[in-house]
Design a protein around this motif. Sequence first.
Motif, short mmCIF file in Angstrom:
data_model
loop_
_atom_site.label_atom_id
_atom_site.label_comp_id
_atom_site.label_asym_id
_atom_site.label_seq_id
_atom_site.Cartn_x
_atom_site.Cartn_y
_atom_site.Cartn_z
N ASP A 63 6.00 7.12 -4.47
CA ASP A 63 4.72 6.42 -4.42
C ASP A 63 4.87 5.18 -3.53
O ASP A 63 5.17 5.33 -2.37
CB ASP A 63 4.21 6.07 -5.82
CG ASP A 63 3.95 7.31 -6.66
OD1 ASP A 63 3.43 8.29 -6.11
OD2 ASP A 63 4.26 7.30 -7.87
N THR A 64 4.69 3.99 -4.07
CA THR A 64 4.83 2.77 -3.27
C THR A 64 6.21 2.13 -3.42
O THR A 64 6.45 1.06 -2.87
CB THR A 64 3.75 1.74 -3.65
OG1 THR A 64 3.90 1.42 -5.03
CG2 THR A 64 2.36 2.26 -3.35
N LEU A 65 7.09 2.77 -4.16
CA LEU A 65 8.42 2.21 -4.42
C LEU A 65 9.51 2.85 -3.58
O LEU A 65 9.50 4.07 -3.38
CB LEU A 65 8.79 2.39 -5.89
CG LEU A 65 8.00 1.59 -6.90
CD1 LEU A 65 8.30 2.06 -8.31
CD2 LEU A 65 8.30 0.11 -6.76
N ALA A 66 10.45 2.02 -3.14
CA ALA A 66 11.69 2.53 -2.55
C ALA A 66 12.71 2.54 -3.68
O ALA A 66 12.99 1.50 -4.29
CB ALA A 66 12.17 1.63 -1.41
N MET A 67 13.23 3.73 -3.99
CA MET A 67 14.20 3.89 -5.06
C MET A 67 15.53 4.32 -4.46
O MET A 67 15.57 5.23 -3.63
CB MET A 67 13.76 4.99 -6.03
CG MET A 67 12.54 4.66 -6.82
SD MET A 67 12.97 3.56 -8.17
CE MET A 67 11.80 4.08 -9.38
N PHE A 68 16.60 3.67 -4.90
CA PHE A 68 17.92 4.15 -4.52
C PHE A 68 18.31 5.18 -5.56
O PHE A 68 18.27 4.91 -6.77
CB PHE A 68 18.93 3.00 -4.47
CG PHE A 68 20.21 3.42 -3.82
CD1 PHE A 68 20.28 3.52 -2.43
CD2 PHE A 68 21.31 3.76 -4.56
CE1 PHE A 68 21.45 3.94 -1.81
CE2 PHE A 68 22.49 4.18 -3.96
CZ PHE A 68 22.56 4.27 -2.58
N SER A 92 0.86 -1.18 0.00
CA SER A 92 0.00 0.00 0.00
C SER A 92 0.90 1.23 0.00
O SER A 92 2.10 1.12 -0.22
CB SER A 92 -0.92 -0.02 1.23
OG SER A 92 -0.14 0.09 2.40
N GLY A 93 0.35 2.38 0.27
CA GLY A 93 1.12 3.62 0.22
C GLY A 93 2.24 3.73 1.22
O GLY A 93 3.27 4.32 0.94
N ALA A 94 2.07 3.16 2.40
CA ALA A 94 3.06 3.30 3.47
C ALA A 94 4.00 2.11 3.51
O ALA A 94 3.59 0.97 3.27
CB ALA A 94 2.36 3.45 4.82
N PHE A 95 5.27 2.38 3.82
CA PHE A 95 6.22 1.30 4.04
C PHE A 95 6.04 0.80 5.48
O PHE A 95 5.85 1.61 6.39
CB PHE A 95 7.66 1.77 3.90
CG PHE A 95 8.07 2.18 2.50
CD1 PHE A 95 7.31 1.88 1.38
CD2 PHE A 95 9.25 2.85 2.32
CE1 PHE A 95 7.71 2.26 0.12
CE2 PHE A 95 9.67 3.22 1.06
CZ PHE A 95 8.90 2.93 -0.05
N PRO A 96 6.17 -0.51 5.70
CA PRO A 96 6.19 -0.98 7.07
C PRO A 96 7.37 -0.34 7.82
O PRO A 96 8.41 -0.07 7.22
CB PRO A 96 6.40 -2.50 6.93
CG PRO A 96 5.95 -2.81 5.53
CD PRO A 96 6.25 -1.58 4.72
#
Length: 154
Positions: A112-117, A85-89
């Motif tokens: 958005d819902t992605l973690a990008m390096f 969902s929108g939030a990261f744990p």
Amino acid sequence: MRTTVAALLLATAVSGAHAATPDPSIGKVLDTLKYPYEIDEDGDYKLVFDVEGGRTQLVFVRSAVETYGEHRIREVWSPGYKAASGAFPAEVANRLLEDSQDAKLGGWVKQDTLAMFVVKVDANAGAQALGDAIEAATNTADAMEAELTGTDEY
């Protein structure tokens, strides 16, 4: 190299303040490095690298140039995690922060819902500097994806 549904969805996540026209100077540097690439619909350069263990990793070199005062910055992005969902744990967010502290180049951002390096380099970076940024993004994002998910989606 492979194209996944997740890779196709990233085009939306990476869009924003993009140049619709690709910056040809990036293509010249990537050609010098002998890195195969495609240009996406936003004018960014999309690369897929083979990494250890039969894994692959998706990387974008953005055509858009950001400025801050006298600095002209280009960004290199690579995905490593997608939230349901929108939030990261909380444990994922904390792990990403810890990894950003340890990273020599770049850091993790939420798109958005992605973690990008993301590695930021001088907009006119030469082959060595851009190659280092791409390598840092590739290796860091792939290692985090393997750690957090155990999959090879990107």
